[in-house]
Design a protein around this motif. Structure first.
Motif, PDB file in Angstrom:
ATOM      1  N   MET A 152     -17.415 -16.679  62.593  1.00 15.96           N
ATOM      2  CA  MET A 152     -15.979 -17.867  62.247  1.00 15.96           C
ATOM      3  C   MET A 152     -15.228 -17.166  61.810  1.00 15.96           C
ATOM      4  SD  MET A 152     -14.982 -21.554  61.775  1.00 15.96           S
ATOM      5  CE  MET A 152     -15.523 -22.059  63.400  1.00 15.96           C
ATOM      6  N   ASN A 153     -14.436 -16.638  62.491  1.00 15.40           N
ATOM      7  CA  ASN A 153     -12.928 -15.773  61.532  1.00 15.40           C
ATOM      8  C   ASN A 153     -11.596 -17.332  60.886  1.00 15.40           C
ATOM      9  OD1 ASN A 153     -10.342 -14.355  61.075  1.00 15.40           O
ATOM     10  ND2 ASN A 153     -11.136 -12.633  62.321  1.00 15.40           N
ATOM     11  N   THR A 154     -12.180 -17.500  59.922  1.00 16.41           N
ATOM     12  CA  THR A 154     -10.919 -18.258  59.063  1.00 16.41           C
ATOM     13  C   THR A 154      -9.641 -18.036  59.333  1.00 16.41           C
ATOM     14  OG1 THR A 154     -12.881 -17.840  57.224  1.00 16.41           O
ATOM     15  CG2 THR A 154     -11.226 -19.372  56.020  1.00 16.41           C
ATOM     16  N   ILE A 155      -8.915 -16.939  59.192  1.00 16.86           N
ATOM     17  CA  ILE A 155      -7.965 -16.115  59.318  1.00 16.86           C
ATOM     18  C   ILE A 155      -7.937 -17.054  60.548  1.00 16.86           C
ATOM     19  CG2 ILE A 155      -6.157 -15.030  60.071  1.00 16.86           C
ATOM     20  CD1 ILE A 155      -7.628 -12.978  57.896  1.00 16.86           C
ATOM     21  N   ILE A 156      -8.037 -17.090  61.861  1.00 14.01           N
ATOM     22  CA  ILE A 156      -8.114 -17.033  62.725  1.00 14.01           C
ATOM     23  C   ILE A 156      -8.044 -18.858  62.945  1.00 14.01           C
ATOM     24  CG2 ILE A 156      -8.539 -17.350  65.737  1.00 14.01           C
ATOM     25  CD1 ILE A 156      -9.727 -14.662  65.550  1.00 14.01           C
ATOM     26  N   GLU A 157      -8.577 -19.282  62.431  1.00 13.48           N
ATOM     27  CA  GLU A 157      -9.243 -20.743  62.708  1.00 13.48           C
ATOM     28  C   GLU A 157      -7.518 -21.591  61.688  1.00 13.48           C
ATOM     29  OE1 GLU A 157     -10.857 -22.972  64.969  1.00 13.48           O
ATOM     30  OE2 GLU A 157     -11.161 -20.900  65.492  1.00 13.48           O
ATOM     31  N   GLU A 158      -7.956 -21.146  60.896  1.00 12.85           N
ATOM     32  CA  GLU A 158      -6.775 -21.614  60.247  1.00 12.85           C
ATOM     33  C   GLU A 158      -5.109 -21.479  60.903  1.00 12.85           C
ATOM     34  OE1 GLU A 158      -6.045 -19.874  56.229  1.00 12.85           O
ATOM     35  OE2 GLU A 158      -7.960 -20.513  55.105  1.00 12.85           O
ATOM     36  N   GLU A 159      -5.307 -20.370  61.337  1.00 12.82           N
ATOM     37  CA  GLU A 159      -3.377 -20.402  62.442  1.00 12.82           C
ATOM     38  C   GLU A 159      -3.656 -21.237  63.254  1.00 12.82           C
ATOM     39  OE1 GLU A 159      -3.233 -16.043  63.650  1.00 12.82           O
ATOM     40  OE2 GLU A 159      -2.288 -15.234  62.200  1.00 12.82           O
ATOM     41  N   PHE A 160      -4.519 -21.260  64.511  1.00 12.21           N
ATOM     42  CA  PHE A 160      -5.334 -21.943  64.433  1.00 12.21           C
ATOM     43  C   PHE A 160      -4.619 -24.149  64.411  1.00 12.21           C
ATOM     44  CE2 PHE A 160      -7.665 -25.882  66.890  1.00 12.21           C
ATOM     45  CZ  PHE A 160      -7.132 -25.533  68.730  1.00 12.21           C
ATOM     46  N   GLN A 161      -4.793 -24.208  63.446  1.00 13.04           N
ATOM     47  CA  GLN A 161      -4.644 -25.475  63.198  1.00 13.04           C
ATOM     48  C   GLN A 161      -3.440 -25.422  62.527  1.00 13.04           C
ATOM     49  OE1 GLN A 161      -7.323 -28.271  62.544  1.00 13.04           O
ATOM     50  NE2 GLN A 161      -5.896 -29.145  62.363  1.00 13.04           N
ATOM     51  N   THR A 162      -2.767 -24.413  62.052  1.00  8.97           N
ATOM     52  CA  THR A 162      -1.325 -24.655  62.114  1.00  8.97           C
ATOM     53  C   THR A 162      -0.324 -24.373  63.134  1.00  8.97           C
ATOM     54  OG1 THR A 162      -1.319 -23.240  59.760  1.00  8.97           O
ATOM     55  CG2 THR A 162       0.493 -23.570  60.202  1.00  8.97           C
TER      56      THR A 162
ATOM     57  N   GLN B 135      -0.442 -15.857  68.123  1.00 12.36           N
ATOM     58  CA  GLN B 135      -0.895 -15.181  67.351  1.00 12.36           C
ATOM     59  C   GLN B 135      -2.430 -14.924  67.563  1.00 12.36           C
ATOM     60  OE1 GLN B 135       0.775 -16.300  64.022  1.00 12.36           O
ATOM     61  NE2 GLN B 135       3.396 -15.492  63.730  1.00 12.36           N
ATOM     62  N   VAL B 136      -2.989 -16.261  67.454  1.00 10.25           N
ATOM     63  CA  VAL B 136      -4.591 -16.444  67.849  1.00 10.25           C
ATOM     64  C   VAL B 136      -5.097 -15.724  68.774  1.00 10.25           C
ATOM     65  CG1 VAL B 136      -6.460 -18.238  67.640  1.00 10.25           C
ATOM     66  CG2 VAL B 136      -5.131 -18.574  66.310  1.00 10.25           C
TER      67      VAL B 136
END
Length: 696
Positions: free
Chosen positions: A1-11, A30-31
């Motif tokens: 799992m890509n942490t950066i992608i998941e953080e951007e998605f959560q935002t 962006q995701v």
């Protein structure tokens, strides 16, 4: 799992939940720029587009998400919601069913399916679906809300109220529950309760244009004109596309004789491209003499019916089962002091019962039966109360009675229910009397008319085929009630000398161009006054002010009191000298009353149905010379008649002497003629032919 992608998605999801669609969309994209197959971003980007009204984009993104994961019921449900929004009920139902096949107890999908089934008029299935939902989760407030919607559709008013109240109990800040509850009370004429709920809705959503519009309608009913105007102005302010409020505001301006925006209204309606999907035809008739545009607007008014199944195609001549022609008169106005109910009394009484079985179908109840209601319950062969029935129940009952001809006496007037005629209630549907013009719906086979109100050159502007009656289409009772009161100039506060011009039309029909002519007439005829119907104080002040602007003493504009008794009203006419008609919306019942009372009426004939009714009435009594073709001619005719006392006396004597012999007031002959029209419609249908224009 890509942490950066998941953080951007959560935002992005946080932005989405807070209503910041712009930032949410940026984050989702962006995701996707990093992972084009990110299911949740595709899915929620689709949901976001659906919420913004970008339904094609929504379909694209959600379907792409499903192609990556076809086992997620939420995606199918959101796709169903998207198709529900664009009224594609077939696909909406399919996708909600798919969501439920993946999770039979998925609450949101049950709710969506219930809403779709309501739109499809599948009420039993909708109820099962929604009751299953609230059984699974008794706190799911939207389930109770949609059961309220369903119950309202079924005209189960008390049940609907209880469901909306339960919704509010579970979700005290749910605006739509207060709004719908207010609508229920509005329909019940319980204005105080409706007002309370609308005000509560506005406390929660202070810029809700629909609530402001309906609250304004409450104030109109309560005769709180200023408050109503403020509500309609707020409604338009907060939503420039709130066309109902726009038209209601125009109606307020007309009712108060506030002409400041009339030119803007006329300019708006003179541009076809400015029309939205829903107009308010009755108001447009007051200011527009364009039969081509009136047809266009009325067609748009019924555009919502395009999704209704064309069940009218099921009618055929094999359905005939009775030796008599069954005719049904539908009206919301079987009560006292209603012009249509007043005009029809003899027609219903004189119908030939050897040939016809006559039904009265009431679309609106009254708390206490008045004289007119009792009369109609007695004189119809059958009187059916439809006011508490749903559209579907009305249709089923009509089909069980096997009506041959259904007559709509309302059209688009107040309390009408045009949607019930959209699927046809009988093989032949007729537009008659209550609405002076085309209804713009091909579900109506005929309109009752004469050669004056619809000349051949204007036939193309009527969706219905035309059943031409001889003489006039305008029906009247044989006799009028006789008054025991004596009316004099003195007890009516009128000057002892001088011509009494009058117009007893409602003031919303008075426009500046006609008022200019009236003021010219008063200035040219010394000592004359203009007697108008009683109206609200704002309108009185405005009309007097407009007279002053035109250099006419405001005291020469006199308002008579409202008289409930029709006999008294007719007797009062005898004090007047000349009736000045309005344009483009003529006098109708008031014109026939004036003629009955012996008062000559001067009219200016136009192009639309409503602008030609007075001419039809005048021709029927042999007074074509009082029909003018321009406002200048109208002015000259009025002035010349005012200065010709012998001619004026001759007109009055002629009208008074011939009212017992005139075809205008011979309701037995009129009944025979309209029965011939009904028979011709029926015979044409039985021969398997399409509806066609004809003359009697």
């Amino acid at each position: 799992m890509n942490t950066i992608i998941e953080e951007e998605f959560q935002t992005g999801m946080n932005y989405h939940q807070s209503g910041n669609f712009l930032e949410a969309e940026i984050k989702y994209k962006q995701v996707l720029s990093k992972n084009a197959n990110h299911f949740d971003s595709l899915h929620l980007l689709g949901v976001l587009n659906s919420q913004k009204g970008n339904y094609d984009a929504a379909t694209y993104f959600i379907k792409k998400a499903i192609s990556l994961n076809n086992l997620n019921p939420m995606a199918y449900n959101n796709l169903a919601i998207n198709f529900l929004a664009i009224k594609n009920y077939k696909e909406a139902l399919e996708y909600s069913a798919t969501a439920l096949s993946l999770d039979n107890n998925y609450l949101e999908a049950l709710n969506t399916k219930g809403k779709i089934l309501i739109e499809l008029d599948e009420y039993d299935q909708a109820e099962k679906c929604l009751k299953k939902l609230i059984k699974l989760n008794p706190s799911f407030f939207e389930g109770f809300f949609n059961l309220g919607v369903l119950s309202a559709k079924l005209n189960k008013v008390d049940l609907s109220i209880s469901y909306y109240q339960k919704t509010i109990e579970l979700k005290p800040d749910f605006v739509n529950a207060y709004y719908n509850l207010g609508n229920i009370y509005l329909g019940l004429n319980e204005n105080e309760k409706a007002e309370i709920n609308y005000i509560k809705a506005l406390e929660l959503d202070p810029k809700n244009s629909q609530v402001y519009n309906n609250l304004g309608q409450i104030y109109v009913d309560l005769n709180k004109i200023e408050e109503a105007q403020i509500c309609f102005e707020y409604s338009v302010k907060y939503n420039s596309d709130e066309k109902k409020a726009y038209h209601n505001l125009m109606e307020i301006h007309l009712k108060t004789s506030n002409w400041s925006e009339i030119e803007n209204y006329i300019n708006t309606y003179n541009k076809k491209e400015t029309f939205k999907d829903q107009g308010l035809p009755g108001n447009i008739q007051c200011i527009m003499d364009r039969p081509d545009y009136l047809k266009y607007v009325n067609e748009k008014f019924l555009s919502y019916s395009s999704n209704i199944k064309n069940t009218y195609l099921n009618f055929d001549k094999q359905n005939i089962s009775s030796p008599k022609i069954k005719i049904a008169y539908f009206s919301a106005d079987y009560s006292d002091n209603n012009p249509v109910a007043y005009l029809l009394t003899d027609l219903i009484k004189f119908h030939n019962r050897e040939k016809f079985e006559v039904f009265g179908c009431s679309l609106r109840g009254i708390k206490d039966k008045d004289r007119m209601r009792i009369y109609y319950e007695k004189h119809f062969d059958h009187f059916l109360n439809f006011e508490n029935l749903s559209n579907k129940e009305i249709r089923e009952l009509c089909l069980s009675h096997k009506f041959d001809v259904v007559i709509d006496l309302n059209g688009y007037t107040k309390y009408s229910r045009p949607e019930i005629f959209s699927t046809k209630l009988a093989p032949i549907q007729v537009n008659f009397l209550g609405y002076p013009g085309t209804l713009g719906s091909k579900r109506y086979d005929y309109i009752i008319a004469d050669k004056i109100v619809i000349p051949k050159v204007y036939q193309q502007y009527y969706t219905e085929k035309i059943a031409y009656l001889p003489n006039t289409y305008f029906v009247n009772p044989n006799e009028r009630k006789i008054s025991r009161k004596e009316f004099t100039r003195k007890n009516m506060n009128l000057p002892s000398k001088g011509i009494i011009f009058c117009c007893f039309n409602q003031n919303y029909k008075i426009l500046p161009n006609v008022y200019n002519i009236w003021m010219n007439i008063l200035k040219r005829v010394d000592g004359s006054v203009l007697l108008l119907s009683n109206t609200n104080q704002i309108a009185k002040n405005n009309l007097k002010s407009e007279a002053k602007k035109r250099n006419v003493n405001p005291d020469r504009i006199i308002f008579c009191e409202y008289l409930k008794d029709i006999g008294d009203h007719l007797e009062r006419y005898k004090v007047t000298d000349i009736f000045l008609d309005t344009m483009p919306y003529n006098a109708h019942t008031t014109a026939s009353d004036a003629v009955w009372a012996g008062v000559p009426l001067i009219t200016c004939i136009g192009k639309s149905f409503a602008s030609r009714v007075s001419s039809s009435i005048l021709k029927s009594v042999g007074l074509e010379e009082l029909i003018t073709h321009s406002l200048k001619e109208y002015e000259e005719k009025a002035v010349n008649l005012a200065f010709s006392p012998n001619k004026l006396k001759d007109f009055k004597l002629k009208l008074f002497n011939q009212r017992s012999t005139s075809l205008l007031f011979n309701s037995k002959i009129y009944t025979q003629n309209i029965e011939k029209a009904y028979e011709k419609m029926y015979q044409n249908f039985c021969s398997g032919n399409p509806s066609k224009t004809f003359e009697i």
